[in-house]
Write an enzyme that holds these catalytic residues in place. Structure first.
Site, PDB file in Angstrom:
ATOM      1  N   GLU A   1      82.600  48.438  29.285  1.00 26.46           N
ATOM      2  CA  GLU A   1      83.050  48.325  30.677  1.00 26.46           C
ATOM      3  C   GLU A   1      81.888  48.163  31.654  1.00 26.46           C
ATOM      4  O   GLU A   1      82.008  47.430  32.643  1.00 26.46           O
ATOM      5  CB  GLU A   1      83.856  49.580  31.041  1.00 26.46           C
ATOM      6  CG  GLU A   1      84.546  49.508  32.392  1.00 26.46           C
ATOM      7  CD  GLU A   1      85.461  50.705  32.627  1.00 26.46           C
ATOM      8  OE1 GLU A   1      85.622  51.093  33.794  1.00 26.46           O
ATOM      9  OE2 GLU A   1      86.013  51.233  31.646  1.00 26.46           O
ATOM     10  N   ASP A   2      80.749  48.814  31.366  1.00 20.34           N
ATOM     11  CA  ASP A   2      79.673  48.878  32.358  1.00 20.34           C
ATOM     12  C   ASP A   2      78.395  48.135  31.974  1.00 20.34           C
ATOM     13  O   ASP A   2      77.444  48.119  32.762  1.00 20.34           O
ATOM     14  CB  ASP A   2      79.305  50.346  32.632  1.00 20.34           C
ATOM     15  CG  ASP A   2      80.451  51.113  33.286  1.00 20.34           C
ATOM     16  OD1 ASP A   2      81.345  50.468  33.860  1.00 20.34           O
ATOM     17  OD2 ASP A   2      80.459  52.365  33.205  1.00 20.34           O
TER      18      ASP A   2
END
Length: 627
Positions: free
Chosen positions: A88-89
């Site tokens: 996600e990051d």
């Protein structure tokens, strides 16, 4: 970021603690995989910082620690916890994680990774809820990782802006805390609830915390004496047990205050005394509970009706204990919980405590089935969440059939829900019930824990739309909706203001959605529509069928002996009508009676009113129009 802190050393210490804890129960090969996952996550997040200014990697380490040491999850789940924010990051991909750590880890990371969309079905939050709940159909570990993630975020929420605190706390109170409760994770549920309350209403939380501390100080000596009295009794009978007092947390007391309208000082049972013994699981465990109960009630007076046996009838989240209320020497009823060490451990670990825990795994099986049903029906967005919350996120109650079969239902469930839980056909034709072998009740009567329910049916009874206002469980609502959907759709949509019936002078209007609305010709709404949308006026042939229409009439008459009986005899025996409601008042020899019943048409209503009007003493019969 605090430059005085040696973050490299802190990161190593915390990661080493997680891996060392896991090393006590996993293989050397798994330890190597855990170390590799940590180093991979450390490199991936190396340039990122948290809102506090700390290195971001401290968050995945904390989540892995919760998964490994508090929830006792296995190697793949803890690896996924280390990696839960990588996709996600950062620029790393699921394919990369699968190549390095295997398909199982990758699938867990995929579920806890928020899906980025240009447009969300309902909202980003609801889509995330649905994504997580869908994972239950395949693997519950993803939900547990997400709960660990949320728990650490709540523990560090003070670094966020107040608006972010409210958003995250609101999500936690609505979704995550009830979910932890239903998975039997008592400690996680309690901490999430209280952290949510702390950030949503900080002043109330602080006030409650202060009052609890003050009460603990005031009650200290008498509660200590009560505990010592119990310990001495058990020691005299050769029973070793831990006896301690536990105060209910601010959230629990806050909820009770709101529910019962009491202030803190008038709340009953702000604390309870826990008696915890160690014994083998099974028959000997229950025998020890009963032995302790017998010893205590031989010495202390027991409050009638104060028992809650969660051992024979565990809560649906798996919670087990035996609760009894005893009169202490200082003259107040005290709530006492008798539990084994195993029960206490399982209440903390819930669904991950034991693969043999039938209660919680039956719940998960049921949860999976309901989620599949909702998905197949195509419920979206908030509607999806409402169905799940309605079915699972209230505290459960255990009810019984007359033969003693336990039926677990959500709190606020009714006889109707009970009937559908037993069998769909029983629910579809349920007419009334008898509760606890004595109370006659409608199918909309709300049930309580321990109720014995006998349902009576009638083949002529079928669900009506208003049943949906009462049904709590997904199973009941699904069956009712299925029945209503297969009914012929009405050709017209009747105006709710004038409520036309067959036989009255009516007019139709074609609406923008293609449907036809039906009105009486003197309906103000019809007059307005005719003046504004004259091209949409339709002549309709509104004929009577099996449909019954509710009507109310007012009867004024001169009082006399037997008047009301004659009126009722006319309606029920001569005209064969069922009365839905009757209200009669006599004032100065003038009787005013209001009666509600159902008819097929306006012509039938006129005939009924004519029959009533010729009864001796009746002066006026008129229809009451709804306002």
């Amino acid at each position: 970021m605090d430059n005085t802190v040696d973050y490299d050393r802190l990161i190593d210490e915390r990661a080493d603690a997680v891996i060392a804890s896991m090393a006590e129960r996993v293989s050397d090969e798994d330890v190597k995989r855990l170390r590799d996952a940590f180093e991979f996550a450390r490199e991936a997040h190396s340039l990122q910082k948290r809102k506090t200014g700390e290195p971001y990697i401290l968050h995945p380490i904390a989540v892995a620690s919760i998964c490994g040491t508090e929830l006792m999850l296995g190697t793949d789940a803890v690896i996924a916890a280390f990696l839960h924010d990588v996709v996600e990051d950062t620029d790393h991909t699921l394919e990369e994680i699968e190549r390095r750590f295997g398909r199982d880890v990758a699938s867990l990371v995929k579920v806890v990774t928020k899906q980025k969309k240009d447009k969300y079905d309902e909202s980003k939050q609801v889509d995330n809820y649905r994504q997580m709940l869908d994972s239950v159909q395949y693997d519950i570990r993803a939900l547990l990782i997400k709960l660990a993630d949320r728990l650490h975020n709540m523990r560090t929420l003070s670094s966020m802006r107040p608006d972010k605190q409210m958003k995250i706390a609101g999500e936690t109170d609505y979704f995550y805390a009830p979910l932890a409760n239903r998975l039997g994770l008592y400690n996680v549920k309690t901490e999430l609830e209280n952290l949510s309350l702390k950030f949503r209403v900080p002043h109330e939380y602080e006030e409650l915390t202060t009052m609890i501390a003050r009460d603990e100080e005031l009650q200290h000596n008498r509660l200590r004496d009560f505990r010592e009295e119990i310990s001495s009794l058990l020691d005299d009978h050769g029973i070793k047990a831990r006896v301690y007092t536990e105060y209910r947390r601010p959230y629990s007391l806050w909820r009770k205050m709101r529910k019962f309208g009491d202030d803190f000082n008038h709340l009953k049972y702000r604390h309870f005394t826990e008696v915890v013994f160690d014994a083998p699981q099974g028959k000997e465990e229950k025998e020890m509970v009963m032995r302790i109960y017998s010893i205590l009630t031989d010495h202390f007076k027991e409050k009638p009706g104060g028992i809650a046996n969660y051992i024979d009838s565990p809560k649906e989240n798996g919670y087990q204990s035996f609760h009894v209320k005893l009169l202490a020497s200082f003259g107040r009823w005290q709530e006492v919980h008798i539990s084994s060490e195993r029960m206490i451990r399982d209440s903390q670990l819930g669904c991950v405590a034991s693969s043999l825990d039938d209660n919680i795994w039956q719940w998960i099986k049921k949860f999976r089935m309901v989620l599949r049903d909702i998905a197949e029906r195509g419920t979206e967005g908030v509607g999806f969440m409402d169905e799940v919350v309605r079915s699972f996120y209230n505290d459960d109650i255990m009810t019984f059939t007359p033969k003693g079969k336990p039926i677990i239902l959500p709190q606020r469930s009714t006889v109707m829900d009970f009937a559908f839980e037993l069998h769909t056909q029983l629910g579809l034709h349920a007419k009334y019930a008898r509760i606890n072998n004595q109370q006659l009740a409608s199918i909309k009567t709300r049930l309580h824990r321990g109720d014995i329910v006998e349902v009576f049916t009638d083949p002529e009874i079928h669900p009506t739309p208003d049943w949906l206002d009462t049904a709590m469980t997904y199973k009941a609502r699904k069956a009712i909706n299925a029945y209503l959907r297969q009914l012929p759709k009405p050709q017209y949509r009747r105006c709710p203001d004038c409520n036309p019936m067959p036989g009255e002078e009516v007019i139709g209007f074609r609406e923008s959605d293609g449907s036809i609305s039906l009105h009486k010709r003197d309906c103000p709404k019809a007059i307005r529509l005719a003046s504004q949308n004259g091209d949409n006026v339709l002549v309709v042939d509104f004929q009577p069928d099996d449909t019954l229409y509710t009507v109310s009439i007012s009867i004024r008459a001169v009082d006399r002996y037997h008047l009301l009986i004659d009126i009722l005899d006319c309606i029920t025996n001569d005209l064969n009508l069922s009365i839905d409601d009757l209200h009669s008042v006599t004032e100065d020899a003038i009787v005013t009676t209001l009666i509600t019943f159902r008819v097929h048409s306006f012509t039938e209503l006129q005939s009924i009113m004519k029959h009533i009007s010729v009864i001796d003493g009746v002066d006026e019969v008129k229809r009451i129009m709804a306002r």
